[in-house]
Design an enzyme around this catalytic site. Structure first.
Site, PDB file in Angstrom:
ATOM      1  N   GLY A  52      13.168 -44.342  22.999  1.00 29.82           N
ATOM      2  CA  GLY A  52      14.551 -44.496  24.738  1.00 29.82           C
ATOM      3  C   GLY A  52      13.557 -45.446  25.035  1.00 29.82           C
ATOM      4  CB  ALA A  53      15.461 -48.111  27.149  1.00 31.37           C
ATOM      5  CG  ASP A 227      18.665 -47.898  24.198  1.00 31.54           C
ATOM      6  OD1 ASP A 227      19.718 -46.258  24.695  1.00 31.54           O
ATOM      7  OD2 ASP A 227      17.988 -47.239  23.100  1.00 31.54           O
ATOM      8  CE  LYS A 238      20.062 -41.990  19.968  1.00 36.39           C
ATOM      9  NZ  LYS A 238      19.203 -42.893  19.166  1.00 36.39           N
TER      10      LYS A 238
HETATM   11  O1  MRU Z   1      17.139 -43.762  19.095  1.00 38.19           O
HETATM   12  P1  MRU Z   1      16.374 -43.306  21.294  1.00 38.19           P
HETATM   13  O2  MRU Z   1      15.536 -42.228  20.872  1.00 38.19           O
HETATM   14  O3  MRU Z   1      15.039 -44.476  21.527  1.00 38.19           O
HETATM   15  O4  MRU Z   1      17.602 -43.321  22.184  1.00 38.19           O
HETATM   16  C1  MRU Z   1      17.066 -43.142  23.096  1.00 38.19           C
HETATM   17  C2  MRU Z   1      18.740 -43.187  23.692  1.00 38.19           C
HETATM   18  O5  MRU Z   1      19.460 -43.313  24.026  1.00 38.19           O
HETATM   19  C3  MRU Z   1      17.899 -42.756  24.890  1.00 38.19           C
HETATM   20  O6  MRU Z   1      19.539 -42.465  26.035  1.00 38.19           O
HETATM   21  C4  MRU Z   1      18.555 -44.545  26.469  1.00 38.19           C
HETATM   22  O7  MRU Z   1      16.884 -44.901  25.965  1.00 38.19           O
HETATM   23  C5  MRU Z   1      18.104 -44.517  27.380  1.00 38.19           C
HETATM   24  S1  MRU Z   1      16.739 -43.228  28.432  1.00 38.19           S
HETATM   25  C6  MRU Z   1      15.927 -44.286  29.000  1.00 38.19           C
END
Ligand code: MRU
Length: 333
Positions: A52-53, A227, A238
Protein backbone atom coordinates in the site's frame (compact mmCIF):
# COMPACT_ATOMS: atom_id res chain seq x y z
CA UNK A 1 -7.75 1.64 13.57
CA UNK A 2 -8.92 -1.24 15.70
CA UNK A 3 -7.80 -4.88 15.83
CA UNK A 4 -9.72 -6.91 18.40
CA UNK A 5 -10.78 -3.58 19.92
CA UNK A 6 -7.22 -2.20 20.26
CA UNK A 7 -5.82 0.70 18.17
CA UNK A 8 -2.96 -0.11 15.79
CA UNK A 9 -1.04 1.53 13.00
CA UNK A 10 0.29 -0.43 10.02
CA UNK A 11 3.91 0.47 10.92
CA UNK A 12 5.85 2.17 13.73
CA UNK A 13 9.34 2.30 15.25
CA UNK A 14 10.47 0.86 18.60
CA UNK A 15 14.09 1.56 19.47
CA UNK A 16 16.02 0.67 16.32
CA UNK A 17 13.37 -1.79 15.12
CA UNK A 18 10.65 -1.13 12.56
CA UNK A 19 7.51 -2.94 13.69
CA UNK A 20 4.96 -4.02 11.08
CA UNK A 21 1.86 -6.17 10.84
CA UNK A 22 2.67 -9.13 8.59
CA UNK A 23 -0.01 -8.50 5.96
CA UNK A 24 0.82 -11.75 4.12
CA UNK A 25 -0.78 -13.72 6.95
CA UNK A 26 -4.05 -11.79 7.19
CA UNK A 27 -6.92 -12.49 7.66
CA UNK A 28 -5.94 -15.81 9.25
CA UNK A 29 -3.22 -14.66 11.61
CA UNK A 30 -2.41 -11.29 13.22
CA UNK A 31 1.34 -11.21 13.75
CA UNK A 32 3.75 -8.34 14.41
CA UNK A 33 7.24 -8.51 12.91
CA UNK A 34 10.32 -6.67 14.21
CA UNK A 35 12.59 -5.62 11.34
CA UNK A 36 16.05 -5.20 12.82
CA UNK A 37 17.88 -3.23 10.16
CA UNK A 38 17.27 -1.33 6.91
CA UNK A 39 17.92 -4.45 4.81
CA UNK A 40 15.19 -6.41 6.58
CA UNK A 41 12.90 -3.41 6.20
CA UNK A 42 13.64 -3.17 2.46
CA UNK A 43 12.95 -6.90 2.08
CA UNK A 44 9.60 -6.53 3.90
CA UNK A 45 8.58 -3.90 1.31
CA UNK A 46 9.84 -5.99 -1.61
CA UNK A 47 8.14 -9.24 -0.53
CA UNK A 48 4.91 -7.42 0.41
CA UNK A 49 4.96 -8.19 4.13
CA UNK A 50 3.68 -4.61 4.09
CA UNK A 51 2.15 -2.95 1.04
CA UNK A 52 0.00 0.00 0.00
CA UNK A 53 1.48 3.31 -1.17
CA UNK A 54 1.46 5.24 2.12
CA UNK A 55 2.61 2.35 4.30
CA UNK A 56 5.39 1.67 1.79
CA UNK A 57 6.41 5.36 2.13
CA UNK A 58 6.33 5.40 5.94
CA UNK A 59 8.12 2.04 6.22
CA UNK A 60 10.82 3.16 3.79
CA UNK A 61 11.28 6.38 5.82
CA UNK A 62 11.79 4.31 8.98
CA UNK A 63 14.17 2.06 7.03
CA UNK A 64 16.20 5.13 6.04
CA UNK A 65 16.27 6.19 9.70
CA UNK A 66 17.59 2.70 10.58
CA UNK A 67 20.36 3.18 8.01
CA UNK A 68 21.37 6.44 9.73
CA UNK A 69 21.42 4.61 13.07
CA UNK A 70 23.62 1.88 11.57
CA UNK A 71 26.24 4.08 9.86
CA UNK A 72 25.78 7.69 8.80
CA UNK A 73 28.71 7.80 6.35
CA UNK A 74 27.73 9.23 2.94
CA UNK A 75 28.66 5.99 1.19
CA UNK A 76 26.54 3.78 3.48
CA UNK A 77 23.54 6.11 3.29
CA UNK A 78 23.68 6.28 -0.52
CA UNK A 79 23.73 2.47 -0.71
CA UNK A 80 20.86 2.13 1.77
CA UNK A 81 18.82 4.71 -0.17
CA UNK A 82 19.32 2.70 -3.35
CA UNK A 83 18.33 -0.56 -1.61
CA UNK A 84 15.11 0.99 -0.33
CA UNK A 85 14.11 3.03 -3.40
CA UNK A 86 14.32 0.05 -5.75
CA UNK A 87 11.98 -2.19 -3.70
CA UNK A 88 8.77 -1.25 -5.55
CA UNK A 89 8.63 1.00 -8.61
CA UNK A 90 5.08 2.38 -8.94
CA UNK A 91 4.20 4.02 -5.60
CA UNK A 92 5.75 7.50 -5.68
CA UNK A 93 5.28 7.97 -1.90
CA UNK A 94 8.29 5.67 -1.49
CA UNK A 95 10.73 8.08 -3.16
CA UNK A 96 9.00 11.11 -1.72
CA UNK A 97 9.44 9.80 1.86
CA UNK A 98 13.05 8.67 1.33
CA UNK A 99 14.02 12.05 -0.14
CA UNK A 100 12.50 13.84 2.84
CA UNK A 101 14.51 11.79 5.35
CA UNK A 102 17.68 12.22 3.29
CA UNK A 103 17.37 15.99 2.93
CA UNK A 104 16.40 16.77 6.54
CA UNK A 105 18.78 14.40 8.30
CA UNK A 106 22.23 15.45 9.37
CA UNK A 107 22.08 13.01 12.29
CA UNK A 108 20.48 9.68 13.13
CA UNK A 109 18.28 11.42 15.66
CA UNK A 110 16.98 13.87 13.03
CA UNK A 111 16.36 10.96 10.63
CA UNK A 112 14.25 9.08 13.17
CA UNK A 113 12.30 12.27 13.96
CA UNK A 114 11.62 12.97 10.27
CA UNK A 115 10.49 9.37 9.61
CA UNK A 116 8.10 9.58 12.55
CA UNK A 117 6.82 12.93 11.26
CA UNK A 118 6.10 11.35 7.86
CA UNK A 119 4.10 8.51 9.46
CA UNK A 120 2.21 10.96 11.70
CA UNK A 121 1.42 13.18 8.71
CA UNK A 122 -0.23 10.26 6.90
CA UNK A 123 -2.49 9.82 9.90
CA UNK A 124 -3.52 13.47 10.17
CA UNK A 125 -3.89 13.83 6.40
CA UNK A 126 -6.12 10.77 6.16
CA UNK A 127 -8.29 12.13 8.99
CA UNK A 128 -8.59 15.38 7.03
CA UNK A 129 -9.32 13.43 3.84
CA UNK A 130 -12.07 11.55 5.67
CA UNK A 131 -13.80 14.84 6.50
CA UNK A 132 -13.34 16.13 2.93
CA UNK A 133 -14.93 12.95 1.48
CA UNK A 134 -17.74 12.64 4.03
CA UNK A 135 -20.32 14.77 2.11
CA UNK A 136 -20.25 12.16 -0.70
CA UNK A 137 -22.07 9.82 1.67
CA UNK A 138 -25.82 10.17 2.05
CA UNK A 139 -27.79 7.78 4.27
CA UNK A 140 -27.43 4.25 2.92
CA UNK A 141 -24.79 4.95 0.26
CA UNK A 142 -23.45 1.77 -1.36
CA UNK A 143 -19.81 2.30 -2.26
CA UNK A 144 -17.51 0.05 -4.26
CA UNK A 145 -13.78 -0.09 -3.58
CA UNK A 146 -10.89 -1.96 -5.18
CA UNK A 147 -7.82 -3.59 -3.63
CA UNK A 148 -6.92 -2.42 -0.12
CA UNK A 149 -6.72 1.35 0.19
CA UNK A 150 -7.43 0.95 3.90
CA UNK A 151 -5.44 1.71 7.02
CA UNK A 152 -3.10 -1.22 6.37
CA UNK A 153 -2.12 0.59 3.16
CA UNK A 154 -1.46 4.06 4.59
CA UNK A 155 -0.52 3.80 8.31
CA UNK A 156 -4.02 4.61 9.67
CA UNK A 157 -7.58 5.37 8.50
CA UNK A 158 -6.90 4.50 4.84
CA UNK A 159 -7.29 6.69 1.77
CA UNK A 160 -10.38 5.26 0.01
CA UNK A 161 -11.68 3.87 3.32
CA UNK A 162 -11.14 7.02 5.43
CA UNK A 163 -14.48 8.68 4.44
CA UNK A 164 -16.17 5.26 4.64
CA UNK A 165 -15.04 4.75 8.25
CA UNK A 166 -16.08 8.29 9.16
CA UNK A 167 -19.50 7.92 7.50
CA UNK A 168 -19.95 4.62 9.36
CA UNK A 169 -19.04 6.22 12.70
CA UNK A 170 -21.56 8.97 11.92
CA UNK A 171 -24.18 6.25 11.45
CA UNK A 172 -24.92 6.94 7.78
CA UNK A 173 -25.65 3.26 7.12
CA UNK A 174 -22.92 2.79 4.53
CA UNK A 175 -22.50 -0.47 2.69
CA UNK A 176 -19.30 -1.47 0.90
CA UNK A 177 -18.80 -3.69 -2.16
CA UNK A 178 -15.27 -5.06 -1.82
CA UNK A 179 -13.60 -6.24 -5.03
CA UNK A 180 -11.69 -9.41 -4.26
CA UNK A 181 -8.76 -8.05 -6.37
CA UNK A 182 -6.98 -10.93 -7.98
CA UNK A 183 -4.23 -11.98 -8.17
CA UNK A 184 -3.13 -11.19 -4.58
CA UNK A 185 -6.67 -10.70 -3.28
CA UNK A 186 -5.98 -7.61 -1.15
CA UNK A 187 -9.73 -6.87 -1.12
CA UNK A 188 -10.72 -10.32 0.10
CA UNK A 189 -7.80 -10.74 2.50
CA UNK A 190 -7.31 -7.24 3.87
CA UNK A 191 -10.14 -4.77 3.16
CA UNK A 192 -12.84 -7.17 4.31
CA UNK A 193 -10.82 -7.99 7.46
CA UNK A 194 -10.42 -4.26 8.21
CA UNK A 195 -14.13 -3.60 7.69
CA UNK A 196 -15.03 -6.52 9.96
CA UNK A 197 -12.84 -5.07 12.73
CA UNK A 198 -14.78 -1.80 12.48
CA UNK A 199 -18.10 -3.59 11.91
CA UNK A 200 -18.77 -1.89 8.56
CA UNK A 201 -21.39 -3.85 6.55
CA UNK A 202 -19.92 -5.16 3.29
CA UNK A 203 -19.77 -8.01 0.80
CA UNK A 204 -16.73 -9.32 -1.04
CA UNK A 205 -17.39 -9.80 -4.75
CA UNK A 206 -15.39 -11.50 -7.49
CA UNK A 207 -13.73 -8.85 -9.62
CA UNK A 208 -15.87 -9.92 -12.55
CA UNK A 209 -19.07 -9.11 -10.63
CA UNK A 210 -18.57 -5.34 -10.31
CA UNK A 211 -20.27 -4.59 -13.64
CA UNK A 212 -23.21 -6.80 -12.71
CA UNK A 213 -23.96 -4.81 -9.55
CA UNK A 214 -23.31 -1.47 -11.24
CA UNK A 215 -25.77 -2.26 -14.03
CA UNK A 216 -28.39 -3.40 -11.52
CA UNK A 217 -28.18 0.01 -9.83
CA UNK A 218 -26.72 -1.34 -6.60
CA UNK A 219 -23.56 0.80 -6.59
CA UNK A 220 -23.97 4.53 -5.82
CA UNK A 221 -20.34 5.54 -5.67
CA UNK A 222 -16.83 4.17 -6.33
CA UNK A 223 -13.75 5.22 -4.34
CA UNK A 224 -10.30 3.74 -4.92
CA UNK A 225 -6.77 4.65 -3.80
CA UNK A 226 -3.75 5.61 -5.92
CA UNK A 227 -0.09 4.72 -6.15
CA UNK A 228 0.84 7.66 -8.36
CA UNK A 229 -1.14 10.51 -9.89
CA UNK A 230 0.43 12.15 -12.94
CA UNK A 231 0.35 15.92 -13.50
CA UNK A 232 -2.48 15.53 -16.05
CA UNK A 233 -4.65 13.62 -13.54
CA UNK A 234 -4.08 10.10 -14.91
CA UNK A 235 -3.98 7.64 -11.98
CA UNK A 236 -1.98 4.44 -11.43
CA UNK A 237 -3.65 2.07 -8.98
CA UNK A 238 -4.08 -1.67 -8.50
CA UNK A 239 -4.65 -3.68 -11.65
CA UNK A 240 -8.37 -3.73 -12.46
CA UNK A 241 -9.01 -0.13 -11.42
CA UNK A 242 -9.17 1.04 -15.04
CA UNK A 243 -11.93 -1.38 -16.02
CA UNK A 244 -13.97 -0.42 -12.91
CA UNK A 245 -13.68 3.25 -13.88
CA UNK A 246 -14.82 2.54 -17.45
CA UNK A 247 -17.77 0.52 -16.12
CA UNK A 248 -18.66 3.30 -13.68
CA UNK A 249 -18.75 5.88 -16.49
CA UNK A 250 -20.88 3.55 -18.64
CA UNK A 251 -23.34 3.27 -15.72
CA UNK A 252 -23.21 7.00 -14.71
CA UNK A 253 -21.72 6.20 -11.28
CA UNK A 254 -19.34 8.79 -9.77
CA UNK A 255 -15.77 7.45 -9.64
CA UNK A 256 -13.39 9.07 -7.14
CA UNK A 257 -9.74 8.52 -6.33
CA UNK A 258 -8.69 9.22 -2.72
CA UNK A 259 -5.04 9.96 -2.00
CA UNK A 260 -2.82 12.28 0.00
CA UNK A 261 -1.22 15.15 -1.95
CA UNK A 262 2.13 13.31 -1.62
CA UNK A 263 0.85 10.78 -4.21
CA UNK A 264 0.63 13.49 -6.89
CA UNK A 265 3.80 13.36 -8.99
CA UNK A 266 4.10 16.68 -10.79
CA UNK A 267 7.35 15.49 -12.42
CA UNK A 268 5.37 12.82 -14.23
CA UNK A 269 3.45 14.50 -17.10
CA UNK A 270 1.02 11.67 -18.00
CA UNK A 271 0.06 8.17 -16.94
CA UNK A 272 2.06 6.70 -19.83
CA UNK A 273 5.24 7.72 -17.99
CA UNK A 274 4.35 5.90 -14.75
CA UNK A 275 6.52 2.79 -14.25
CA UNK A 276 4.27 -0.25 -13.89
CA UNK A 277 5.52 -3.11 -11.72
CA UNK A 278 5.39 -6.53 -13.38
CA UNK A 279 5.26 -9.24 -10.71
CA UNK A 280 6.02 -12.96 -10.66
CA UNK A 281 3.70 -14.98 -12.90
CA UNK A 282 3.26 -17.48 -10.06
CA UNK A 283 0.82 -15.01 -8.44
CA UNK A 284 -1.57 -15.72 -11.34
CA UNK A 285 -0.72 -19.36 -12.00
CA UNK A 286 -1.26 -20.33 -8.34
CA UNK A 287 -4.11 -19.57 -5.93
CA UNK A 288 -3.63 -20.01 -2.16
CA UNK A 289 -0.51 -22.06 -2.83
CA UNK A 290 -2.24 -24.39 -5.31
CA UNK A 291 -1.53 -24.43 -9.04
CA UNK A 292 -4.74 -23.57 -10.94
CA UNK A 293 -3.33 -23.82 -14.47
CA UNK A 294 -1.95 -26.72 -16.45
CA UNK A 295 1.81 -27.20 -16.15
CA UNK A 296 3.48 -25.19 -18.88
CA UNK A 297 0.89 -22.37 -18.89
CA UNK A 298 2.42 -18.88 -18.70
CA UNK A 299 0.91 -15.72 -17.21
CA UNK A 300 1.21 -11.93 -17.45
CA UNK A 301 1.04 -10.11 -14.11
CA UNK A 302 1.04 -6.30 -14.19
CA UNK A 303 0.49 -5.11 -10.60
CA UNK A 304 -1.06 -1.76 -11.57
CA UNK A 305 -2.89 -0.07 -14.41
CA UNK A 306 -3.47 3.54 -15.41
CA UNK A 307 -6.93 5.08 -15.41
CA UNK A 308 -7.05 8.06 -17.77
CA UNK A 309 -8.15 11.30 -16.12
CA UNK A 310 -11.34 11.50 -18.22
CA UNK A 311 -12.87 8.61 -16.24
CA UNK A 312 -12.48 10.33 -12.86
CA UNK A 313 -15.19 12.40 -11.24
CA UNK A 314 -12.70 13.85 -8.77
CA UNK A 315 -9.62 13.30 -6.66
CA UNK A 316 -10.19 13.49 -2.90
CA UNK A 317 -7.13 14.76 -1.01
CA UNK A 318 -6.61 16.17 2.48
CA UNK A 319 -6.79 19.63 0.85
CA UNK A 320 -10.15 19.21 -0.85
CA UNK A 321 -11.77 17.47 -3.82
CA UNK A 322 -10.07 18.41 -7.09
CA UNK A 323 -10.79 17.83 -10.76
CA UNK A 324 -8.03 15.79 -12.45
CA UNK A 325 -7.14 18.97 -14.41
CA UNK A 326 -6.25 20.71 -11.13
CA UNK A 327 -3.28 18.56 -10.05
CA UNK A 328 -0.83 21.50 -10.05
CA UNK A 329 -3.06 23.18 -7.47
CA UNK A 330 -3.57 19.99 -5.42
CA UNK A 331 0.03 18.74 -5.46
CA UNK A 332 3.25 19.93 -3.85
CA UNK A 333 4.84 22.65 -6.05
O1 MRU B 1 0.41 -3.89 -4.60
P1 MRU B 1 -0.19 -3.15 -3.43
O2 MRU B 1 -0.99 -4.03 -2.52
O3 MRU B 1 0.87 -2.35 -2.70
O4 MRU B 1 -1.18 -2.12 -4.10
C1 MRU B 1 -1.96 -1.28 -3.29
C2 MRU B 1 -2.86 -0.39 -4.05
O5 MRU B 1 -2.94 -0.44 -5.26
C3 MRU B 1 -3.61 0.65 -3.28
O6 MRU B 1 -4.84 0.91 -3.87
C4 MRU B 1 -2.77 1.92 -3.27
O7 MRU B 1 -1.50 1.68 -2.74
C5 MRU B 1 -3.39 3.07 -2.58
S1 MRU B 1 -3.72 2.84 -0.88
C6 MRU B 1 -2.83 3.98 -0.03
Amino acid sequence: MKVHGKNYRAVWMEGGHVVVIDQRLLPHKFKLLHLRNHRETAEAIRNMTIRGAGTIGATAAYGMAQAFLEDSSAEYIAKAYNTLVTTRPTAVDLKHALDRVLVTSGTARAAVAEAKRIADEYVTRMQQLAAVGLPLFKRGTRVLTHCNAGWLAIVDWGSATAPIYLAHRKKRNVFVWVDETRPRCQGAHLTSWELLQERVPHKVIADNAAGFYMRRGEVDLCIVGADRIAANGDVANKIGTYEKAVLAKENSIPFYVAAPSSTIDLHCPTGDKIPIEERDEKEVLFLAGKRITAPGARAGNPAFDVTPARYLTGIITERGIFKPSQMRKAGHG
